[in-house]
Design a protein around this motif. Structure first.
Motif, PDB file in Angstrom:
ATOM      1  N   GLU A 136      -4.952 -13.281   3.627  1.00  0.00           N
ATOM      2  CA  GLU A 136      -4.213 -13.919   2.537  1.00  0.00           C
ATOM      3  C   GLU A 136      -4.004 -12.964   1.366  1.00  0.00           C
ATOM      4  N   ALA A 137      -5.069 -12.287   0.949  1.00  0.00           N
ATOM      5  CA  ALA A 137      -4.972 -11.355  -0.177  1.00  0.00           C
ATOM      6  C   ALA A 137      -4.085 -10.160   0.169  1.00  0.00           C
ATOM      7  N   LEU A 138      -4.184  -9.689   1.404  1.00  0.00           N
ATOM      8  CA  LEU A 138      -3.365  -8.557   1.831  1.00  0.00           C
ATOM      9  C   LEU A 138      -1.888  -8.944   1.890  1.00  0.00           C
ATOM     10  N   SER A 139      -1.624 -10.108   2.430  1.00  0.00           N
ATOM     11  CA  SER A 139      -0.246 -10.576   2.555  1.00  0.00           C
ATOM     12  C   SER A 139       0.421 -10.733   1.194  1.00  0.00           C
ATOM     13  N   ALA A 140      -0.364 -11.105   0.194  1.00  0.00           N
ATOM     14  CA  ALA A 140       0.172 -11.314  -1.151  1.00  0.00           C
ATOM     15  C   ALA A 140       0.737 -10.033  -1.758  1.00  0.00           C
ATOM     16  N   VAL A 141       0.272  -8.878  -1.263  1.00  0.00           N
ATOM     17  CA  VAL A 141       0.770  -7.600  -1.786  1.00  0.00           C
ATOM     18  C   VAL A 141       1.634  -6.861  -0.759  1.00  0.00           C
ATOM     19  N   GLY A 142       2.007  -7.553   0.318  1.00  0.00           N
ATOM     20  CA  GLY A 142       2.932  -6.969   1.281  1.00  0.00           C
ATOM     21  C   GLY A 142       2.324  -6.293   2.485  1.00  0.00           C
ATOM     22  N   VAL A 143       1.038  -6.500   2.723  1.00  0.00           N
ATOM     23  CA  VAL A 143       0.374  -5.908   3.897  1.00  0.00           C
ATOM     24  C   VAL A 143       0.052  -7.028   4.884  1.00  0.00           C
ATOM     25  N   THR A 144       0.623  -6.944   6.061  1.00  0.00           N
ATOM     26  CA  THR A 144       0.433  -7.990   7.062  1.00  0.00           C
ATOM     27  C   THR A 144      -0.145  -7.415   8.350  1.00  0.00           C
ATOM     28  N   VAL A 145      -0.705  -8.303   9.162  1.00  0.00           N
ATOM     29  CA  VAL A 145      -1.274  -7.921  10.455  1.00  0.00           C
ATOM     30  C   VAL A 145      -0.347  -8.443  11.542  1.00  0.00           C
ATOM     31  N   ASP A 146       0.165  -7.545  12.399  1.00  0.00           N
ATOM     32  CA  ASP A 146       1.073  -8.002  13.451  1.00  0.00           C
ATOM     33  C   ASP A 146       0.300  -8.517  14.654  1.00  0.00           C
ATOM     34  N   LYS A 147       1.011  -8.957  15.688  1.00  0.00           N
ATOM     35  CA  LYS A 147       0.370  -9.584  16.846  1.00  0.00           C
ATOM     36  C   LYS A 147      -0.497  -8.611  17.635  1.00  0.00           C
ATOM     37  N   ASN A 148      -0.279  -7.308  17.440  1.00  0.00           N
ATOM     38  CA  ASN A 148      -1.077  -6.303  18.133  1.00  0.00           C
ATOM     39  C   ASN A 148      -2.250  -5.811  17.298  1.00  0.00           C
ATOM     40  N   VAL A 153       3.309  -2.550   6.215  1.00  0.00           N
ATOM     41  CA  VAL A 153       3.537  -2.617   4.776  1.00  0.00           C
ATOM     42  C   VAL A 153       4.989  -2.953   4.477  1.00  0.00           C
ATOM     43  N   ASP A 154       5.182  -3.963   3.636  1.00  0.00           N
ATOM     44  CA  ASP A 154       6.492  -4.264   3.074  1.00  0.00           C
ATOM     45  C   ASP A 154       6.543  -3.519   1.745  1.00  0.00           C
ATOM     46  N   ALA A 155       7.239  -2.376   1.721  1.00  0.00           N
ATOM     47  CA  ALA A 155       7.235  -1.500   0.546  1.00  0.00           C
ATOM     48  C   ALA A 155       7.746  -2.198  -0.704  1.00  0.00           C
ATOM     49  N   ASP A 156       8.762  -3.024  -0.578  1.00  0.00           N
ATOM     50  CA  ASP A 156       9.325  -3.718  -1.740  1.00  0.00           C
ATOM     51  C   ASP A 156       8.333  -4.724  -2.318  1.00  0.00           C
ATOM     52  N   LYS A 157       7.682  -5.465  -1.440  1.00  0.00           N
ATOM     53  CA  LYS A 157       6.703  -6.451  -1.899  1.00  0.00           C
ATOM     54  C   LYS A 157       5.493  -5.761  -2.509  1.00  0.00           C
ATOM     55  N   LEU A 158       5.109  -4.636  -1.927  1.00  0.00           N
ATOM     56  CA  LEU A 158       3.993  -3.860  -2.453  1.00  0.00           C
ATOM     57  C   LEU A 158       4.311  -3.365  -3.865  1.00  0.00           C
ATOM     58  N   LYS A 159       5.516  -2.887  -4.042  1.00  0.00           N
ATOM     59  CA  LYS A 159       5.933  -2.336  -5.339  1.00  0.00           C
ATOM     60  C   LYS A 159       5.951  -3.395  -6.439  1.00  0.00           C
ATOM     61  N   SER A 160       6.301  -4.602  -6.056  1.00  0.00           N
ATOM     62  CA  SER A 160       6.420  -5.682  -7.054  1.00  0.00           C
ATOM     63  C   SER A 160       5.145  -6.517  -7.177  1.00  0.00           C
ATOM     64  N   ALA A 161       4.088  -6.128  -6.469  1.00  0.00           N
ATOM     65  CA  ALA A 161       2.875  -6.954  -6.421  1.00  0.00           C
ATOM     66  C   ALA A 161       2.164  -7.043  -7.767  1.00  0.00           C
ATOM     67  N   GLY A 162       2.181  -5.975  -8.539  1.00  0.00           N
ATOM     68  CA  GLY A 162       1.461  -5.983  -9.810  1.00  0.00           C
ATOM     69  C   GLY A 162       0.026  -5.530  -9.643  1.00  0.00           C
ATOM     70  N   VAL A 163      -0.508  -4.891 -10.673  1.00  0.00           N
ATOM     71  CA  VAL A 163      -1.836  -4.301 -10.574  1.00  0.00           C
ATOM     72  C   VAL A 163      -2.928  -5.341 -10.340  1.00  0.00           C
ATOM     73  N   GLU A 164      -2.783  -6.542 -10.906  1.00  0.00           N
ATOM     74  CA  GLU A 164      -3.817  -7.573 -10.741  1.00  0.00           C
ATOM     75  C   GLU A 164      -3.952  -7.996  -9.277  1.00  0.00           C
ATOM     76  N   ASN A 165      -2.814  -8.230  -8.615  1.00  0.00           N
ATOM     77  CA  ASN A 165      -2.861  -8.620  -7.206  1.00  0.00           C
ATOM     78  C   ASN A 165      -3.344  -7.478  -6.318  1.00  0.00           C
ATOM     79  N   LEU A 166      -2.953  -6.269  -6.664  1.00  0.00           N
ATOM     80  CA  LEU A 166      -3.406  -5.106  -5.895  1.00  0.00           C
ATOM     81  C   LEU A 166      -4.918  -4.929  -6.026  1.00  0.00           C
ATOM     82  N   GLU A 167      -5.407  -5.146  -7.231  1.00  0.00           N
ATOM     83  CA  GLU A 167      -6.853  -5.041  -7.448  1.00  0.00           C
ATOM     84  C   GLU A 167      -7.590  -6.162  -6.723  1.00  0.00           C
ATOM     85  N   LYS A 168      -6.980  -7.333  -6.683  1.00  0.00           N
ATOM     86  CA  LYS A 168      -7.588  -8.464  -5.983  1.00  0.00           C
ATOM     87  C   LYS A 168      -7.700  -8.184  -4.486  1.00  0.00           C
ATOM     88  N   ALA A 169      -6.703  -7.517  -3.933  1.00  0.00           N
ATOM     89  CA  ALA A 169      -6.696  -7.242  -2.488  1.00  0.00           C
ATOM     90  C   ALA A 169      -7.542  -6.040  -2.099  1.00  0.00           C
TER      91      ALA A 169
END
Length: 221
Positions: A136-148, A153-169
């Motif tokens: 959940e925390a990883l997904s919030a900043v654009g990092v997801t786990v695929d079926k394998n 990494v979703d670069a756009d979502k990562l860029k817009s995540a904000g330092v607070e969410n990045l620190e949380k993850a």
């Protein structure tokens, strides 16, 4: 001394490693009805004997890189990435570090899967469980786990995540990276032992047998 599932799980809990899906003893015993650790070692020996020294060396290298990248996020105080990002208003350094961590995670997982062996399989399952437990925390900043089991990494979502969410993850307040660094260290140590065993014409399981027989076996110690 007979190694039991409870002993291993208690050691894992003390180290803070999630053990909800699989135990090392399950791997050792090959999911059979046997409760003997040495039986499990024997069952896996043919597989370990096919692993080359090069494969172990690659795994050791990848795991060391993963440990290095994970430890960057565990730094705290004024000199940490998060402190500097809060001061400058830029998360560029953190974004770069996240991408490096994800790439290193995937490389280590691939090397562990290719190397095989009961301990490599066990550690691989643990890092996957660790990522899944922080999904959940990883997904919030654009990092997801695929079926394998690979991280993406979703670069756009990562860029817009904000330092607070990045620190949380990824920051010290979330023990994801500290546990990942710990597991990477264990993977590296096991790979180093495996490479030495192959070079000495012994399998990694022979080394494990020796440790067990000498009553030195403590995976988390």
């Amino acid at each position: 001394m007979r190694v039991t599932t409870q002993m291993i799980e208690n050691s894992a809990k003390r180290a803070g490693i999630p053990m909800n899906r699989v135990s090392l003893l399950d791997y050792m015993n090959g999911n059979s009805n046997s409760s003997s650790l040495l039986d499990g070692i024997g069952k896996s020996s043919s597989k370990n004997n096919t692993v080359t020294k090069t494969g172990y060396e690659k795994l050791e290298k990848e795991a060391e890189e993963l440990k290095k990248h994970a430890e960057k996020f565990t730094e705290d105080g004024e000199g940490s990435m998060f402190a500097k990002a809060k001061e400058s208003g830029s998360t560029e350094e953190i974004e770069k570090a996240v991408k490096e961590l994800v790439e290193s995670y995937n490389d280590t997982a691939a090397a562990a899967a290719k190397a095989g062996g009961v301990l490599n399989e066990f550690y691989l399952q643990n890092i996957r469980d660790l990522a899944g437990g922080n999904k959940e925390a990883l997904s919030a900043v654009g990092v997801t786990v695929d079926k394998n089991g690979k991280l993406q990494v979703d670069a756009d979502k990562l860029k817009s995540a904000g330092v607070e969410n990045l620190e949380k993850a990824f920051g010290p307040g979330n023990d994801f990276t500290s546990k990942l660094a710990f597991l990477a260290s264990r993977i590296s140590q096991n790979a180093e032992a495996g490479a030495k065993s192959v070079a000495s014409n012994y399998s990694a399981n022979g080394n494990l047998y020796s440790n067990y027989a000498g009553h030195k076996y403590d995976i988390w110690g």
